[in-house]
Design an enzyme around this catalytic site. Structure first.
Site, PDB file in Angstrom:
ATOM      1  N   ALA A  66      48.405  33.958  60.420  1.00 21.02           N
ATOM      2  CA  ALA A  66      48.092  35.337  60.726  1.00 21.02           C
ATOM      3  C   ALA A  66      46.461  35.467  60.367  1.00 21.02           C
ATOM      4  O   ALA A  66      45.843  34.898  59.986  1.00 21.02           O
ATOM      5  CB  ALA A  66      49.468  36.253  59.495  1.00 21.02           C
ATOM      6  N   GLY A 112      52.690  31.588  60.164  1.00 24.00           N
ATOM      7  CA  GLY A 112      53.194  32.666  61.167  1.00 24.00           C
ATOM      8  C   GLY A 112      53.198  31.267  62.453  1.00 24.00           C
ATOM      9  O   GLY A 112      54.703  31.278  63.350  1.00 24.00           O
ATOM     10  N   GLU A 115      56.097  29.577  61.616  1.00 22.44           N
ATOM     11  CA  GLU A 115      57.449  30.209  62.158  1.00 22.44           C
ATOM     12  C   GLU A 115      57.990  30.071  63.475  1.00 22.44           C
ATOM     13  O   GLU A 115      59.052  30.572  63.566  1.00 22.44           O
ATOM     14  CB  GLU A 115      57.739  31.817  61.204  1.00 22.44           C
ATOM     15  CG  GLU A 115      57.137  31.139  59.686  1.00 22.44           C
ATOM     16  CD  GLU A 115      57.144  32.641  59.112  1.00 22.44           C
ATOM     17  OE1 GLU A 115      56.113  33.115  59.091  1.00 22.44           O
ATOM     18  OE2 GLU A 115      58.023  32.729  57.692  1.00 22.44           O
ATOM     19  N   GLU A 135      50.971  30.594  52.800  1.00 24.08           N
ATOM     20  CA  GLU A 135      51.163  32.166  52.322  1.00 24.08           C
ATOM     21  C   GLU A 135      51.166  32.018  50.641  1.00 24.08           C
ATOM     22  O   GLU A 135      50.511  32.644  50.350  1.00 24.08           O
ATOM     23  CB  GLU A 135      52.348  32.152  52.508  1.00 24.08           C
ATOM     24  CG  GLU A 135      52.360  33.134  54.449  1.00 24.08           C
ATOM     25  CD  GLU A 135      53.441  31.722  54.951  1.00 24.08           C
ATOM     26  OE1 GLU A 135      53.402  30.709  54.156  1.00 24.08           O
ATOM     27  OE2 GLU A 135      53.430  31.834  56.122  1.00 24.08           O
TER      28      GLU A 135
END
Ligand code: NAI
Length: 709
Positions: A66, A112, A115, A135
């Site tokens: 992200a 992300g 994901e 993360e």
């Protein structure tokens, strides 16, 4: 359907819509990009001509995470929570959507990105890329389903390992664990993904069976989950001192992995939001961003760095051998010079040793190392061999005359534009450069031990270092994968002097009756990798003593050595190298050295000092106050003026706990008024070493902070 969604381009061929994501620089998930993606998906679902979708990226990245600049300043927990939930609805929409989606993973697939890939129904990846949930490394947890979908795909143990460490895995491992369904060479990636998409259309593959949320066969039983998690929780708690994210990630797994994934995603979102608004995440995100911009100084903007291919290395000792490792590992040719054949041979042996870890970990074969040395390393005892190098790095004995003599000779041998970098740890570089006709070419390149592993390169501008020399040195640091921190010349440069300040109060506390073990413990609890006594024993009490004497001479009365430090030095116990320093190393475990203990007790007796109980926090306050003051003095003297760089230097050079953000970040958090008040109190108690720096006083009084905002 439309084909241009700005950061997503669509091409529909025979019923398969290929979405190519392109959001420079690294295909990071930012608001506008997610909107474009959502719009493209919405159109594809509506368009009857589209039967399946292939999702791919551009360049080296599928999606590399992200855009963290978008979360860095968020303080409103509800705001981030709502955003995460909206995002989750979009991703769940892909996962439960009516059309099959195949991820064609062309490059790094992180955070992300992974994901999103896990919401797709099939994953094809090219070899050799990274897939992971990094993360925790910036104080967050996966916030878009990672804690719920990864265990479904690769099992609980494997998922916990990836999530709690943040370490990515390569394609082959991802394939063997079931995260990737197929591997394809880059030129075959899209055709392979389209082929998979067609299999869905022709019902050879079933979208329902391949929906991640519906996969339960790798999920642990309740008993298994409980036992694995209690173990992982204990391990994570022990390892993550000060970091909150790894434990939050484990909590997300523990409270989740049920039958209602949407409820579990909400729990994950709550825990993610807790992390986003924490100081730890802010500190870690800032470190990440500041690391990227380290060395980007206005002074060198627009200057083209010199092209460096071949590097001369003077001295193959402890430091030289580590630096040669860096050169060879990063594609440079190296010419290693030393005083005689024996020293050269020893140097090459030491270079080989620096590769030992890579060989042990099977990242390199002995034969590869032989070849690398044969092809890229030339050894010599003649300085003439430096005539065609592009940069010289010197790491010979710490002696001004020896170093200057070599530089003088080299100026007559090397091309006029070749940079001369010295790895001196304490000699004044401005003075060293006076032997040169062109002192502008000299600079300090201060590596940390072990050079091949420590991430920091402290670059020291001497009085006459040219901007061009600096620009090339910064680029070189990046080329050998170091974080360059630029400072000006001065005793101890930045890091050694700052560390001296941070640990400098220990002798005052000890003289005041505080137990040495309590000081060690307080600094360990604070997050430093070791306490002051342990560090002194490692680096040598004699070395510390001589540095202290230099500071006393060059920096004035404030730095007058404490009489107790003089006495400890007189014991002749210099640390590990003499078998004992503050600790005695002759037994199986280090124990306090009776000789030093006796010296401390005698000193206290003569000064009527009784043993004193002091809380860990009080010790930390004293140590940090002096450390912060030293930083302020260094700034005030013009050694460096960028707190963000100085903080990185302490983190990468000394292991200052990253989750605390650095000395200046800590000072701002504590409040400069409080720091100032503490120093005033300590000055009264312990004398001028603690007198507040003018800069700190002025900042405290006018309500300023080191960092803006
Ligand atoms: P070392 O003792 O391991 O290596 C010294 C090198 O100098 C050897 O290659 C030796 O053959 C050579 N040498 C010895 N006498 C010489 C002479 N008369 N003329 C020219 N070369 C001679 O030392 P180390 O630790 O590698 O230090 C080298 C430099 O790096 C020093 O300036 C030191 O202050 C600095 N430094 C050391 C650090 C450390 O932790 N060891 C950290 C950062 C800088």
């Amino acid at each position: 359907m439309k084909t241009d969604f700005k950061s997503v381009q669509v091409e529909v061929k025979d019923g398969v819509a290929v979405f190519t994501m392109n959001n420079p620089p690294v295909n990071q998930l930012s608001d506008h990009f997610i909107r474009a993606l959502a719009e493209a998906f919405a159109e594809a679902y509506k368009d009857d001509a589209v039967k399946a979708i292939v999702l791919t990226g551009t360049g080296k990245n599928f999606i590399a995470g992200a855009d963290i600049t978008q979360v860095k300043d968020v303080t409103d927990r509800n705001f981030i929570l709502e955003r995460v939930k909206t995002n989750n609805r979009f991703l769940s929409g892909i996962e439960t959507g009516s059309k099959p989606v195949v991820a064609a993973i062309n490059g790094n697939c992180l955070g992300g990105g992974l994901e999103i890939a896990m919401c797709c129904h099939y994953r094809v990846a090219v070899p050799g890329i990274d897939l992971g949930q990094p993360e925790v490394q910036i104080g967050l947890i996966p916030g878009a389903g990672g804690t719920q979908r990864l265990p479904r795909l690769i099992g609980l143990n494997n998922a916990l390992e990836m999530i709690t460490t943040g370490r990515p895995i390569k394609t082959d491992k991802a394939f063997s664990r079931g995260l990737v369904d197929e591997i394809a060479e880059p030129d075959k990636l899209i055709p392979t993904a389209i082929h998979a998409a067609r299999k869905f259309v022709m019902r050879f593959l079933n979208i329902k069976q391949r929906t991640t949320r519906a996969i339960f066969d790798r999920m642990p039983s309740a008993a298994e989950k409980k036992s694995v998690l209690s173990l992982v929780k204990a391990m994570t708690a022990a390892q993550s001192k000060g970091y909150i994210a790894p434990l939050k990630a484990v909590e997300a797994v523990e409270r989740g992995l049920g039958y209602d994934i949407d409820a579990d995603l909400d729990i994950e979102a709550e825990l993610f939001a807790d992390c986003v608004v924490s100081d730890v995440a802010k500190n870690l995100i800032n470190i990440f961003l500041n690391t990227r911009s380290a060395g980007r100084l206005p002074r060198i903007e627009g200057l083209a760095p010199a092209r460096i291919k071949k590097v001369g290395m003077l001295g193959g000792g402890v430091m030289g051998s580590g630096i040669v490792n860096l050169l060879l590992n990063n594609g440079f040719e190296a010419v290693l010079w030393d005083i005689n054949d024996q020293a050269v041979e020893k140097g090459v042996g030491a270079v080989r040793k620096t590769f030992g870890y890579a060989i042990k970990k099977k990242k390199m074969k002995e034969a590869d190392l032989d070849q690398l040395i044969q092809k890229k390393l030339v050894t010599t005892t003649k300085l003439d061999a430096m005539k065609d190098v592009d940069l010289v790095i010197e790491a010979v004995v710490e002696n001004m005359n020896v170093k200057q003599e070599i530089w003088k000779q080299l100026e007559g041998i090397c091309r006029g534009n070749v940079i001369f970098g010295t790895n001196t740890s304490a000699l004044p570089i401005t003075e060293m450069a006076t032997v040169l006709k062109d002192p502008g070419r000299m600079i300090g390149l201060h590596f940390f031990n072990p050079a091949e592993r420590m991430q920091l390169l402290e670059i020291i501008c001497a009085g006459k270092t040219s901007d061009q020399t600096l620009a090339s040195s910064v680029a070189f640091a990046r080329a050998i994968k170091k974080t360059p921190i630029v400072v000006n010349d001065g005793p101890g440069f930045y890091v050694s002097r700052q560390l001296g300040g941070l640990f400098g109060a220990s002798v005052y506390l000890s003289a005041d009756g505080v137990d040495a073990a309590a000081i060690e413990k307080a600094m360990l609890d604070f997050g430093m990798p070791m306490g002051p006594a342990t560090l002194s024993d490692l680096t040598g009490i004699d070395i510390g003593y001589h540095v202290g004497k230099t500071f006393e001479k060059r920096l004035g009365p404030r730095y007058k050595m404490h009489p107790l430090a003089e006495r400890v030095y007189q014991t002749g116990c210099y640390g590990r190298k003499t078998g004992a320093g503050y600790f005695d190393y002759s037994g199986p475990k280090p124990v306090p050295n009776p000789k030093v203990v006796a010296v401390v007790e005698q000193y206290r007796k003569e000064n009527n000092v009784q043993p004193k109980q002091m809380s860990g926090q009080e010790i930390i306050d004293t140590m940090l106050a002096l450390g912060i003051n030293e930083g302020a003095l260094i700034m005030q003297e013009g050694i460096c003026d960028r707190p963000q760089d100085m903080d990185l230097a302490m983190i990468y050079g000394t292991g200052f706990p990253p989750y605390r953000g650095g000395i200046f970040r800590y000072a701002d958090k504590w409040g400069l008024k409080n720091v100032y008040a503490k120093l005033v109190e300590l000055e009264k108690k312990y004398g001028p070493r603690f007198a507040p720096a003018d800069l700190l006083k002025e900042m405290a009084q006018s309500g300023k902070t080191f960092y803006a905002g």
